[in-house]
Write a protein that holds these residues in place. Sequence first.
Motif, PDB file in Angstrom:
ATOM      1  N   ARG A  56      55.416  75.562  33.874  1.00  0.00           N
ATOM      2  CA  ARG A  56      54.475  74.637  33.257  1.00  0.00           C
ATOM      3  C   ARG A  56      55.227  73.655  32.362  1.00  0.00           C
ATOM      4  O   ARG A  56      54.957  73.557  31.167  1.00  0.00           O
ATOM      5  CB  ARG A  56      53.458  75.440  32.420  1.00  0.00           C
ATOM      6  N   TRP A  57      56.212  72.984  32.830  1.00  0.00           N
ATOM      7  CA  TRP A  57      57.048  72.106  32.021  1.00  0.00           C
ATOM      8  C   TRP A  57      56.251  70.960  31.422  1.00  0.00           C
ATOM      9  O   TRP A  57      56.485  70.554  30.285  1.00  0.00           O
ATOM     10  CB  TRP A  57      58.199  71.571  32.873  1.00  0.00           C
ATOM     11  N   ASP A  58      55.222  70.532  32.104  1.00  0.00           N
ATOM     12  CA  ASP A  58      54.435  69.403  31.609  1.00  0.00           C
ATOM     13  C   ASP A  58      53.769  69.727  30.268  1.00  0.00           C
ATOM     14  O   ASP A  58      53.560  68.878  29.425  1.00  0.00           O
ATOM     15  CB  ASP A  58      53.390  69.001  32.632  1.00  0.00           C
ATOM     16  N   THR A  77      56.312  69.031  27.511  1.00  0.00           N
ATOM     17  CA  THR A  77      56.451  67.580  27.271  1.00  0.00           C
ATOM     18  C   THR A  77      55.238  67.063  26.549  1.00  0.00           C
ATOM     19  O   THR A  77      55.316  66.210  25.651  1.00  0.00           O
ATOM     20  CB  THR A  77      56.631  66.830  28.600  1.00  0.00           C
ATOM     21  N   ARG A  78      54.080  67.574  26.870  1.00  0.00           N
ATOM     22  CA  ARG A  78      52.836  67.143  26.213  1.00  0.00           C
ATOM     23  C   ARG A  78      52.917  67.413  24.712  1.00  0.00           C
ATOM     24  O   ARG A  78      52.618  66.538  23.885  1.00  0.00           O
ATOM     25  CB  ARG A  78      51.681  67.933  26.851  1.00  0.00           C
ATOM     26  N   GLU A  80      55.240  65.011  23.003  1.00  0.00           N
ATOM     27  CA  GLU A  80      54.624  63.702  22.832  1.00  0.00           C
ATOM     28  C   GLU A  80      53.646  63.694  21.661  1.00  0.00           C
ATOM     29  O   GLU A  80      53.587  62.744  20.878  1.00  0.00           O
ATOM     30  CB  GLU A  80      53.886  63.309  24.115  1.00  0.00           C
TER      31      GLU A  80
END
Lengths: 241, 802
Positions: B20-22, B25-26, B29
């Motif tokens: 779940r790399w996203d 990153t979320r 951010e």
Amino acid sequence: MLTTAPHLYIRRPSPTTAEFTVTTCPPLTVPLRLLLLTLHLARALLFSAAILVLYARFVEPSQHHDHRHHYYHHQGCCTPIFPFQLFLAGDVPQFLTTLLQTAHRSQPGIFLSQLTAPLPDWAVAAASLAAAYAAVCFRLHRTESVLVLRGLGIQTCTIRGKWGGCFGTQTRFIPTEQIRDVLINEAFRGFEVRYYLIVVVEGEEDVVVLFPGLLPRRRIVEAVWRGVKGCLFEGEEDGKG
Amino acid sequence: MHPFSILTLGIFVAGYITARWDLVTRLYELAIFAWNYGVVTRAAKGFAVLSLFFLLIFLPVERLATRESDLHPRSIGSGISAREQLRRRGRDGLMRVFWPADLPRSDLRGVVVGWRNSALDVFVLTILEEVEPRNVEFALKTGILLRDAPHPVSRIYELCGQLAIHVLGLSNTHESVEVDPSWIRVTIGPGRRVPAVTCSRASSIQIILFERPHPGRMQYISLNPITLALGDKHDSFRHDAPDACEDDDEKEARRRKEEKRHLVEKLKQHSIFKRVPSEKEKALAKIVNQINWAWELEKLLQKNVSRIGTRPKRSLSVSERVVESATNARDMLVVWIWNQFTVYVWPVIKRMFVLGLVAHRIAAEVLLRILEWRARPRYAALKDVSATAQQVEIRLQQFCYWPMQYVTLRRRENDWDSVTTSHPDYIRFYNSLWLVANDVIIGMALGSYIIDNADRVAQQISQLLTEYTVEALQSSISWLMGWPAGLKLNNELAVFLGDLFLWVIDYWSSFIEALRPILPHIIWFIGFSSFAGASMPVALFSDLLSILTVHIYSFYLASGRIYHWQLNILISLFHLFRGKKHNVLRNRIDSCDYDLDQLLVGTILFTVLSFLLPTVVVFYLNFAIARMVIISLKAVFDTLLSCLNHFPLFALMLRIKDPGRLPGGIRFELRDTQDFKHSINGSSEQLPSTSVIYLKSVPLQFKAMFHQYFQMGHRIRKHYLAPRVLLCLITGKFVPPLNRKNLYSLQYSMLPARRAGVMEMWNAVNSLPEPKKRIAPVHVPVLANGMKLPSNYRGGKPRGYG
């Protein structure tokens, strides 16, 4: 002179118990005591005169014959006896009749019977009964009181009317648990406004009026109210709570 | 944790993140976004402000509170509960001591024993003399002092509202003796009427002295006046009232009452806060019970004083043994005879009596059903019509109620004497018994007179009948027919009406003639019935009066109706005269255009009727007066009946003999403490401020005893002496007689609303306890350990009560 406007006496042997008495009796000085004594004597005299008149009119004529008979029989041995000897011997009815007879034959008794002679029977009976009643039951001073006992309640002692004698006094005890509040209320009475003390009693359809017969003035009412509040309820001193 | 599982967890997390790399990153951010828009600085500012507040306000307040609480330390408990508040409010140092004024006064050392209602509220039962307080406490705990109680001890605790009797203090002890701080110290002696009480915790003391009511004589005190009538009756009558004709004045009275209630309710809102009653104030009802129990408990405690401590043993001397065996032999014989009687004779007598009672009850049930039978629910039953039927019904109801009352009274024997709930029942039972006995005695005298003189009485009655109900009426009617008192009546109408009534009277007089030969028999029957009580002939005479004056009643009805019609016609014609008429639909007067012929005929009729009116009025008045006389006669009979049936004779006698048995409330009297303080001066100790109060029972007022009679008189007065009745009389409307049910609520006030059924009575009578077996008395000489008063030295039995 014999009575005054209602004024207040407070008896308070301990801070938790107090009796508030409102009375029309002035402070008892020596002349007043003497005056009252003579008044009581006059009442006693009036009462005995009324009884004597009744006796002379309705009882004596029927017994007269009887007693002459009695004397006739015992004339030899009977010396005139003093009524008090009979009383000491314990024969009270005989003592009373002898006393009445003696009074009837005395000078004032004859005067009384002469005085009432022209009146008809019913008038004599009514007048003397009324006089006897007035002599016994007339109340010169009126006294009403409220007794406050912390933890127990309020007891009122009231008087109905002026002619009740000792039968008119009524006491009523209200336990503290039932007392909702003690208030001063005002009402019109004739052309004036009267302030009076009331006790609101739980679960009763009427309020209880304190001092209902005398209805003292506002100064007294306020003093009593402060006293009652301070005495009856714990933790409320002088009615500030 | 096991390294292997840590490894597993690590592999799992790593795997999850790569999968779940996203998500990572979320998050990154989001952090960048927050920094850019100054979220972090704002959060830091908020934190700084909050810490400033904490430093400047909360910390000093906390310090202050600690200091204050150090200044006024509180012992235990963190939060203040309502109970705690109450207890604190009770801390005004007022101690209340209830002290029996008739307690024996001696100057010996003693232990004061009684109830402790709350910390500073004690109720003294007795002083146990020459015993150790420690021993007394132990004896109270183990119940030794309540041994040999005739009835269950738990009942005492239940009714007195306490769990145990306590040691309250010491009497006549020396100053130096150390006592518990809650205990009281009492100084008392033969010369001192009022005890001097001190307590280390109390700052002021109320000593309330009371005379103990004697339970053996059925004396007791109560806060509310004793009720002589049964309470449940009134409600049932009130329920019946609305369907009966409820008068306007009754409604008016109710409205006024409602208004007053409203006003008082408003007045109550003046008090702003509701006070919570303290323990002491709530204890009053309990204390009244404790006063009622005081006598019996004191006797029991004093009886058991000798059991405290160790008992010395001693064998009987020879002479004592001889006396004992001799008394035993005599007692054994008595007991044997008594046992024979109870085993063989008593059950037979009892069974026969019970069977007779039940047979009587069944017969009564049948009769009562007949008397109460109504063809339709709204119709009158026999008992509503006739006084005799009602009298019979009352008697039967009483007979039905007596066994039940007797059973309740017998149950009383199995309980302590001090239980006061059944005392009103006792008074009611004996009142009704006594009244019936009186009634029968008077009835016998009356009956024997009537039977002996039946002929003369019959002759008198028939003479009265002909004289007053026939001849007087005839003469008055013929007087009215020829111009009475100079009134010029209408001859033709007067003669017509008079002839009509005279004709009916003639017919009636022939009926009375026919009755005359039977009259002695009727009188004899009435005389015979009076052996069932004097109320029977009174009721019969009342009924006889209504039957024999039926003709007057019907004349009254007829003439009243004629008069009423005529008056109504006159009124409506008067409206016509004015050009108006009565609108029935709207119940008002409307104007109306009449034709000429209508007006003419109406006017002529009006004239004629108004000239005829006086003639009708005199006839109506004649019969109305006769009717009123009969009603008042019947009222006299009814009053006589209610006196015979429900005069509170027993209560009156009790009131004269022993006012203590009829309590009407309590009364306090504040005594002067001058002499009281004076007598203390001898001792060194300083007394707290003390008020001495006497508690007295107020006997029931005579007014309260006759309350129901006053009520009935008031009701009658309101019904018959009201302006409404006068209006009815003037307008010729029928004057309704007072509802019998209303009038007789007095009669039924001492009976229950619902009578017990036959089976109920059977069960109740059979549940009666057996008479006590007389057990051979064994005399154990009471060996006194503690000091005992000679008056109590009587072994098992209490002293005989007068």
